[in-house]
Design an enzyme around this catalytic site. Structure first.
Site, PDB file in Angstrom:
ATOM      1  N   THR A  86      28.458   5.852 -49.984  1.00 19.36           N
ATOM      2  CA  THR A  86      28.024   6.267 -51.327  1.00 19.36           C
ATOM      3  C   THR A  86      26.582   5.808 -51.517  1.00 19.36           C
ATOM      4  O   THR A  86      26.084   4.985 -50.751  1.00 19.36           O
ATOM      5  CB  THR A  86      28.921   5.650 -52.427  1.00 19.36           C
ATOM      6  OG1 THR A  86      30.246   6.026 -52.179  1.00 19.36           O
ATOM      7  CG2 THR A  86      28.528   6.064 -53.821  1.00 19.36           C
ATOM      8  N   SER A 130      37.871   6.487 -59.566  1.00 21.92           N
ATOM      9  CA  SER A 130      36.684   6.021 -58.847  1.00 21.92           C
ATOM     10  C   SER A 130      36.346   4.587 -59.234  1.00 21.92           C
ATOM     11  O   SER A 130      36.906   4.033 -60.185  1.00 21.92           O
ATOM     12  CB  SER A 130      35.502   6.933 -59.205  1.00 21.92           C
ATOM     13  OG  SER A 130      34.297   6.390 -58.717  1.00 21.92           O
TER      14      SER A 130
HETATM   15  N1  GLU Z   1      35.066   7.110 -53.367  1.00 21.96           N
HETATM   16  C1  GLU Z   1      34.525   5.915 -53.928  1.00 21.96           C
HETATM   17  C2  GLU Z   1      34.678   5.900 -55.410  1.00 21.96           C
HETATM   18  O1  GLU Z   1      34.672   6.894 -56.023  1.00 21.96           O
HETATM   19  C3  GLU Z   1      33.092   5.791 -53.643  1.00 21.96           C
HETATM   20  C4  GLU Z   1      32.868   5.790 -52.207  1.00 21.96           C
HETATM   21  C5  GLU Z   1      32.582   4.453 -51.704  1.00 21.96           C
HETATM   22  O2  GLU Z   1      31.577   3.874 -52.089  1.00 21.96           O
HETATM   23  O3  GLU Z   1      33.384   3.982 -50.931  1.00 21.96           O
HETATM   24  O4  GLU Z   1      34.778   4.886 -55.986  1.00 21.96           O
END
Ligand code: GLU
Length: 588
Positions: free
Chosen positions: A403, A464
């Site tokens: 991310t 998230s």
């Molecule tokens: N999918 C993660 C979320 O929405 C973010 C991805 C990550 O930083 O691992 O929190």
């Protein structure tokens, strides 16, 4: 030192490397000045934002420009194949609004998606599949943000990214390491392997990497707008890639079931932010379906009852870990997509509830595993929501910096804090053939088995952790911060705020300090070099214990707004390589 006492250099754009009482190799990119500012993890992305600011664009225009460039230079952590959350401060109106453009589950999605025989499937198998792909929200988000609050068109803001994709950039060690980490996944998909690997191995550092396919896709958006992504040939190519993943000979991965209607119907959501207060600051963050804003607020509300400034640092840090543990127990139990689940947000945000949670903390001894509390008692809303039947333990996977987060402000004082993602490093691994971007695996952010509020459902957005945050003091912006890192995002933002406000570190030091992340798991996540340190040993005396697998945590970016109107952009000096902090020169 007061939290706002940062080094000021009211000069032109500068990047300076400073050592802040931390290891000598730590070089924190910092830039101060009086114009617009940007901090991202990528120099071309920060330059793209700066170019747009210099052309008269506002913070929203510049944030989209930076994000599009990050899609070129950081294709494994973000891009138009994913989704994100944007927090926007509009200076003139003194108002904050948030834009949720999280991926949604296709209409065909079932709660058994990742547990076909009742048992959760292997995580990595689930990741590298068409089924893991949610309907991408990024392009819709960029469009809606520009349309409502920007001043420029796709054609203008995508121009720097198109050039970056066309001209190429030299891949660095960090990039190579990410490909190496994903060699197995990428090898499943020839379009991805062909772009980032040679003979089954990562391209060597220093290779010039062009992405003409992505340049073409961005041009398509420049001329065709948002529709060019959600309908027509590109939409068909996305659907085909999800439903019949383009795999190597002899490979089979699970297919998804996405339709053209899923893409055509995708909507981003404007949402009211989560607001909380902490020691004279007002914090404004991302609401559900991100758990970030609520969890950070709860942890800070718990911490607020301790006189941290009067304590030795290790005791304050022990309390930080315990507050995070309790807040995570609630987050893991209750939070999910608000359009599907009536989460007890009001109770979780209440100061009285935090006081009840605080009573559970032993100031001398770590708790190890916290049960969720009863925030329902603290809901004032007469429509008391139903309690969820189950509260599965969180899947605590290894969480690195996947991310990306960027922060932009403009000369008029508008601010954008933007975190966006394709979920895992390299997402699902599926590159849409001919279009140059990787599809997300965001559906694996659902809990695979229930009962749990965050189980998969058609049209639902998985919970998230993304936590773009803006802090105000005396009604004026004080700082903005965010980070990547899966569920560690929450603790990275929380710990940086704690470092800054409670431990009195300036923002570069607060960002650079070793990160320790407690998420109510088996043990607290730490970074390489932390175990055995004096800081670690001091915390062990409180019974704190560490996960054996140390890994870099997060890659934060921040901007500090000083009372005299000047700004300081701060990026990472070592995590995820080196970030880039820039401020406009005088005269713009
Ligand atoms: N999918 C993660 C979320 O929405 C973010 C991805 C990550 O930083 O691992 O929190």
């Amino acid at each position: 030192m007061t939290p706002n006492a940062l080094p000021r250099r009211l000069t032109s754009t500068i990047i300076i490397a400073l050592a802040f009482g931390v290891p000598a190799w730590a070089k924190t990119p910092v830039a101060s000045g009086t114009g617009g500012a940007v901090a991202t993890i990528s120099e071309p992305a920060s330059q793209a934002a700066l170019a747009i600011l210099n052309k008269g664009g506002n913070a929203v225009d510049a944030a989209v420009a930076a994000a599009a460039a990050l899609g070129v230079t950081d294709p494994f952590s973000c891009g138009i194949g994913g989704g994100g959350f944007m927090v926007i401060y509009l200076a003139k109106e003194n108002r904050v609004i948030t834009l949720d453009h999280r991926e949604v589950a296709p209409a065909s999605f079932r709660s058994s998606a990742f547990a076909p025989d009742g048992k959760a499937m292997d995580f990595e198998t689930a990741v590298a599949s068409g089924m893991a792909v949610g309907v991408p929200g990024t392009v819709r988000g960029w469009h809606d943000a520009l349309d409502r609050y920007g001043t420029m068109s796709f054609r203008q803001v995508l121009a720097p990214a198109i050039k970056a994709a066309q001209d190429g950039f030299k891949v660095n060690d960090n990039f190579v390491a990410l490909v190496k980490e994903n060699e197995q996944k990428f090898a499943l998909f020839p379009e991805t392997a062909g772009r980032y690997m040679r003979d089954g191995k990562a391209l060597p550092a220093g290779t010039l990497l062009r992405n003409p396919d992505l340049a073409k896709t961005y041009r398509l958006l420049s001329t065709g707008g948002v529709k060019a992504f959600y309908s027509g040939k590109l939409a068909q190519a996305i659907v085909d890639s999800v439903n019949r993943p383009p795999v190597a000979a002899g490979v089979s991965v699970r297919a998804g079931q996405m339709s053209l209607a899923d893409l055509a119907n995708y909507e981003a959501r404007w949402r009211q932010p989560v607001r909380s207060t902490y020691r004279g600051y007002e914090l404004v963050g991302m609401p559900l379906p991100s758990s970030g804003g609520v969890t950070i607020a709860e942890a800070l509300n718990i911490l607020e009852g301790f006189d941290l400034k009067s304590m030795p640092r290790e005791k304050a840090e022990h309390l930080y870990l315990e507050a995070a543990r309790l807040a995570f127990a609630d987050r893991n139990a209750y939070l999910a997509d608000p359009e599907y689940v009536d989460a007890p947000v009001e109770g979780l945000l209440s100061k009285d509830y935090a006081a009840r949670r605080r009573e559970l903390i032993d100031p001398t001894q770590a708790h190890y595993y916290a049960q969720p509390g009863d925030p329902y008692l603290f809901q004032q809303d007469p429509s008391v929501p139903l309690r969820p039947a189950g509260a599965a333990k969180a899947r605590l996977l290894s969480e690195s910096a996947h991310t990306t987060h960027l922060a932009v402000s403009d000369k008029d004082g508008n601010i954008v804090a933007y975190t966006f993602t394709i979920e895992s490093w390299g997402g699902s691994g599926i590159t849409v053939p001919g279009y140059g971007f990787i599809l997300n695996n965001e559906m694996t952010d659902f809990d695979f088995t229930g009962p749990h509020p965050n189980v998969p459902e058609a049209g639902k957005r998985p919970r998230s952790s993304m936590s773009p945050t803006i802090a105000f003091r005396n009604g004026k912006p004080a700082f903005t911060i965010g980070s990547p890192g899966g569920s560690t995002i929450v603790t990275t933002v929380l710990q940086t705020i704690f470092n800054h406000i409670d431990l009195g570190m300036d923002m570069p030091a607060a960002l650079d300090a070793p990160r320790i992340s407690e998420r109510n798991g088996r043990a607290t996540s730490i970074e390489p070099g932390f175990a055995g340190s004096a800081q670690a040993q001091a915390l062990e005396r409180f019974g704190q214990r560490w996960d054996a697998a140390a890994e870099e945590i997060g890659a934060a970016n921040a901007i500090v707004f000083h009372p005299d109107g000047s700004v300081t952009a701060v990026s990472e000096g070592r995590r995820h390589g080196t970030g880039s902090a820039l401020v406009q020169k005088r005269g713009h």
